[in-house]
Design an enzyme around this catalytic site. Structure first.
Site, PDB file in Angstrom:
ATOM      1  N   CYS A 115      36.110  33.315  21.658  1.00 19.68           N
ATOM      2  CA  CYS A 115      35.545  34.077  22.785  1.00 19.68           C
ATOM      3  C   CYS A 115      34.025  34.080  22.776  1.00 19.68           C
ATOM      4  O   CYS A 115      33.395  34.342  23.804  1.00 19.68           O
ATOM      5  CB  CYS A 115      36.072  35.504  22.777  1.00 19.68           C
ATOM      6  SG  CYS A 115      37.852  35.565  22.966  1.00 19.68           S
ATOM      7  N   HIS A 252      31.149  39.435  27.497  1.00 17.24           N
ATOM      8  CA  HIS A 252      32.484  38.850  27.386  1.00 17.24           C
ATOM      9  C   HIS A 252      33.478  39.848  27.963  1.00 17.24           C
ATOM     10  O   HIS A 252      33.397  41.043  27.690  1.00 17.24           O
ATOM     11  CB  HIS A 252      32.798  38.557  25.918  1.00 17.24           C
ATOM     12  CG  HIS A 252      34.214  38.154  25.682  1.00 17.24           C
ATOM     13  ND1 HIS A 252      34.858  37.223  26.469  1.00 17.24           N
ATOM     14  CD2 HIS A 252      35.126  38.577  24.756  1.00 17.24           C
ATOM     15  CE1 HIS A 252      36.092  37.071  26.034  1.00 17.24           C
ATOM     16  NE2 HIS A 252      36.291  37.884  25.014  1.00 17.24           N
ATOM     17  N   ASN A 282      41.170  38.295  29.992  1.00 15.36           N
ATOM     18  CA  ASN A 282      40.292  37.710  28.964  1.00 15.36           C
ATOM     19  C   ASN A 282      40.460  36.190  28.995  1.00 15.36           C
ATOM     20  O   ASN A 282      41.501  35.669  28.608  1.00 15.36           O
ATOM     21  CB  ASN A 282      40.681  38.285  27.598  1.00 15.36           C
ATOM     22  CG  ASN A 282      39.796  37.777  26.468  1.00 15.36           C
ATOM     23  OD1 ASN A 282      39.040  36.820  26.643  1.00 15.36           O
ATOM     24  ND2 ASN A 282      39.906  38.400  25.317  1.00 15.36           N
TER      25      ASN A 282
HETATM   26  O1  UT7 Z   1      38.362  38.417  23.194  1.00 13.49           O
HETATM   27  C1  UT7 Z   1      38.427  38.459  21.807  1.00 13.49           C
HETATM   28  C2  UT7 Z   1      38.251  39.820  21.326  1.00 13.49           C
HETATM   29  N1  UT7 Z   1      39.428  40.600  21.613  1.00 13.49           N
HETATM   30  C3  UT7 Z   1      39.269  41.840  21.964  1.00 13.49           C
HETATM   31  O2  UT7 Z   1      38.163  42.287  22.112  1.00 13.49           O
HETATM   32  C4  UT7 Z   1      40.484  42.705  22.055  1.00 13.49           C
HETATM   33  C5  UT7 Z   1      40.222  43.982  21.326  1.00 13.49           C
HETATM   34  N2  UT7 Z   1      41.315  44.923  21.385  1.00 13.49           N
HETATM   35  C6  UT7 Z   1      41.721  45.527  22.501  1.00 13.49           C
HETATM   36  O3  UT7 Z   1      41.262  45.231  23.575  1.00 13.49           O
HETATM   37  C7  UT7 Z   1      42.711  46.646  22.388  1.00 13.49           C
HETATM   38  O4  UT7 Z   1      42.892  46.960  21.011  1.00 13.49           O
HETATM   39  C8  UT7 Z   1      44.096  46.326  23.013  1.00 13.49           C
HETATM   40  C9  UT7 Z   1      43.982  46.318  24.547  1.00 13.49           C
HETATM   41  C10 UT7 Z   1      44.594  45.006  22.514  1.00 13.49           C
HETATM   42  C11 UT7 Z   1      45.099  47.423  22.643  1.00 13.49           C
HETATM   43  O5  UT7 Z   1      44.600  48.696  22.991  1.00 13.49           O
HETATM   44  P1  UT7 Z   1      44.643  49.883  21.912  1.00 13.49           P
HETATM   45  O6  UT7 Z   1      44.192  51.097  22.610  1.00 13.49           O
HETATM   46  O7  UT7 Z   1      43.877  49.429  20.719  1.00 13.49           O
HETATM   47  O8  UT7 Z   1      46.174  50.003  21.634  1.00 13.49           O
HETATM   48  P2  UT7 Z   1      46.955  49.834  20.234  1.00 13.49           P
HETATM   49  O9  UT7 Z   1      46.967  48.410  19.804  1.00 13.49           O
HETATM   50  O10 UT7 Z   1      46.435  50.867  19.308  1.00 13.49           O
HETATM   51  O11 UT7 Z   1      48.424  50.221  20.664  1.00 13.49           O
HETATM   52  C12 UT7 Z   1      48.749  51.538  21.127  1.00 13.49           C
HETATM   53  C13 UT7 Z   1      50.231  51.572  21.431  1.00 13.49           C
HETATM   54  C14 UT7 Z   1      51.099  50.980  20.308  1.00 13.49           C
HETATM   55  O12 UT7 Z   1      52.276  51.745  20.238  1.00 13.49           O
HETATM   56  P3  UT7 Z   1      52.433  52.879  19.074  1.00 13.49           P
HETATM   57  O13 UT7 Z   1      52.300  52.126  17.791  1.00 13.49           O
HETATM   58  O14 UT7 Z   1      51.304  53.829  19.316  1.00 13.49           O
HETATM   59  O15 UT7 Z   1      53.778  53.415  19.348  1.00 13.49           O
HETATM   60  C15 UT7 Z   1      51.442  49.602  20.817  1.00 13.49           C
HETATM   61  O16 UT7 Z   1      52.663  49.115  20.319  1.00 13.49           O
HETATM   62  O17 UT7 Z   1      50.513  50.780  22.603  1.00 13.49           O
HETATM   63  C16 UT7 Z   1      51.575  49.857  22.314  1.00 13.49           C
HETATM   64  N3  UT7 Z   1      51.361  48.649  23.117  1.00 13.49           N
HETATM   65  C17 UT7 Z   1      51.792  48.555  24.393  1.00 13.49           C
HETATM   66  N4  UT7 Z   1      52.462  49.403  25.180  1.00 13.49           N
HETATM   67  C18 UT7 Z   1      52.734  48.998  26.432  1.00 13.49           C
HETATM   68  C19 UT7 Z   1      50.727  47.510  22.779  1.00 13.49           C
HETATM   69  N5  UT7 Z   1      50.734  46.653  23.810  1.00 13.49           N
HETATM   70  C20 UT7 Z   1      51.392  47.269  24.829  1.00 13.49           C
HETATM   71  C21 UT7 Z   1      51.709  46.901  26.139  1.00 13.49           C
HETATM   72  N6  UT7 Z   1      52.385  47.790  26.908  1.00 13.49           N
HETATM   73  N7  UT7 Z   1      51.351  45.703  26.685  1.00 13.49           N
END
Ligand code: UT7
Length: 325
Positions: A115, A252, A282
């Site tokens: 990225c 980005h 992204n």
């Molecule tokens: O481009 C390269 C760099 N990449 C990035 O910058 C990405 C960086 N990370 C992010 O953007 C975020 O961490 C995400 C968008 C990927 C995730 O957001 P988050 O607020 O960090 O969520 P999380 O990973 O902590 O997940 C929260 C909950 C989890 O469930 P539990 O464990 O709390 O029960 C996940 O399993 O959300 C769940 N979850 C979803 N739920 C519904 C994860 N993906 C999904 C989904 N739909 N698509």
């Protein structure tokens, strides 16, 4: 004192025709439009057609940039494509672009910094121009991340999209002052200790397959805001400038919360930030040139504006480029 500056002469972009709204994913995965929008800001993304490849996207973006500059392919000395999703293991997508445009001279190569790829490519192209190796460089970010998704992993497959953006960087004479047009400073970083936070689980040497993307999203997020704000400040400092001098941030486009958090850390209001993540998702190395080109086409930049571009991705690799429009 006269110095050579690398100035953006034009921009161009291409997005595949197929638009996929968040609701599509809710048909096959335990997810929802609400979750995707609230956690990432993404509303839709474009996916390439089956017979459409990274080089096709790159060539279309390159043609748009050439048309917008009123230049012909033979006016370009070098092509750099930032991509992690090349058509083939080799040759470089950049050579396919060269052939596609009908260029028979100059040189062409790819940069792979995921990225952060476009920021790395822009900094390297600037180095080539300042060293007198090239007068005009076509710098492209092009990706088909839809080809490396695990469609059963809701934590990643809803986040990425396909597309390409291009800029033509041109040697122009400046005074050496930070009021010059062009790239004024950059800051590039990598820290391979974090390579397991975001990677693709296949490759030529390890598995003989292309693999699919794996990400510890929360961990990447934790690094992102801090490292992006720090690299932007370092690059600004190198240019003898500060955040209060900034007219536009073109970040980005991974996550609206990261974009907002970084702007806040820099003390900049969101009306100075170009945001396209809602429409593109992204697109990795393509996200910054896509955002630059879309904002430019909308007439948002005026000559003399100070622009900060910053990105972080797999590696981890991150960096920033400061340029005056
Ligand atoms: O481009 C390269 C760099 N990449 C990035 O910058 C990405 C960086 N990370 C992010 O953007 C975020 O961490 C995400 C968008 C990927 C995730 O957001 P988050 O607020 O960090 O969520 P999380 O990973 O902590 O997940 C929260 C909950 C989890 O469930 P539990 O464990 O709390 O029960 C996940 O399993 O959300 C769940 N979850 C979803 N739920 C519904 C994860 N993906 C999904 C989904 N739909 N698509």
């Amino acid at each position: 004192m006269n110095v050579t500056r690398a100035v953006i002469r034009s921009t161009g972009h291409y997005l595949p025709e197929r638009v996929v709204p968040n609701a599509e994913f809710a048909k096959t995965l335990d997810t929802s439009d609400d979750w995707i929008v609230s956690r990432s800001g993404i509303e839709r993304r474009h996916f390439a057609a089956e017979d459409e490849f990274t080089s096709d996207l790159a060539i279309k973006a390159a043609r748009a940039a050439l048309d917008n500059a009123g230049l012909a392919p033979e006016d370009i000395d070098a092509v750099i494509v930032a991509t992690s999703t090349p058509d083939f293991t080799f040759p470089a997508v950049a050579t396919q672009v060269q052939a596609g445009l009908g260029m028979h001279k100059g040189f062409a190569f790819d940069i792979q910094a995921v990225c952060a790829g476009f920021v790395f490519a822009l900094a390297n192209a600037t180095g080539l121009i300042m060293a007198g190796q090239a007068k005009r460089v076509l710098v492209i970010g092009a990706e088909t991340f839809s080809r490396i998704m695990d469609w059963t992993d809701r934590g990643t497959c809803v986040l990425f999209g396909d597309g390409a953006g291009a800029v033509i960087l041109e040697a122009q004479t400046g005074t050496g002052a930070n009021t010059d047009r062009g790239v004024l400073a950059s800051d590039l970083n990598s820290d391979g200790r974090y390579r397991d936070l975001l990677y693709v689980d296949g490759g030529v040497s390890r598995t003989g397959t292309s693999g699919v993307l794996r990400m510890q999203g929360r961990e990447v997020f934790r690094h992102a805001v801090e490292k992006l704000a720090a690299t932007a400040c370092t690059a600004l400092d190198r240019a003898g400038l500060q955040a209060t001098d900034v007219d536009w941030v073109v970040p980005h486009q991974a996550n609206l919360r990261i974009i907002r958090g970084t702007a806040q850390k820099l003390g900049l209001s969101m009306d100075k930030v170009v945001v396209t993540v809602q429409d593109h998702g992204n697109t990795s190395a393509a996200s910054i040139p896509l955002a630059l080109s879309v904002a430019n086409a909308e007439g948002r930049f005026k000559q003399g504006d100070l622009i900060v571009t910053e990105a972080i991705g797999g590696g981890l690799s991150w960096g920033a480029v400061i340029l005056r429009w």
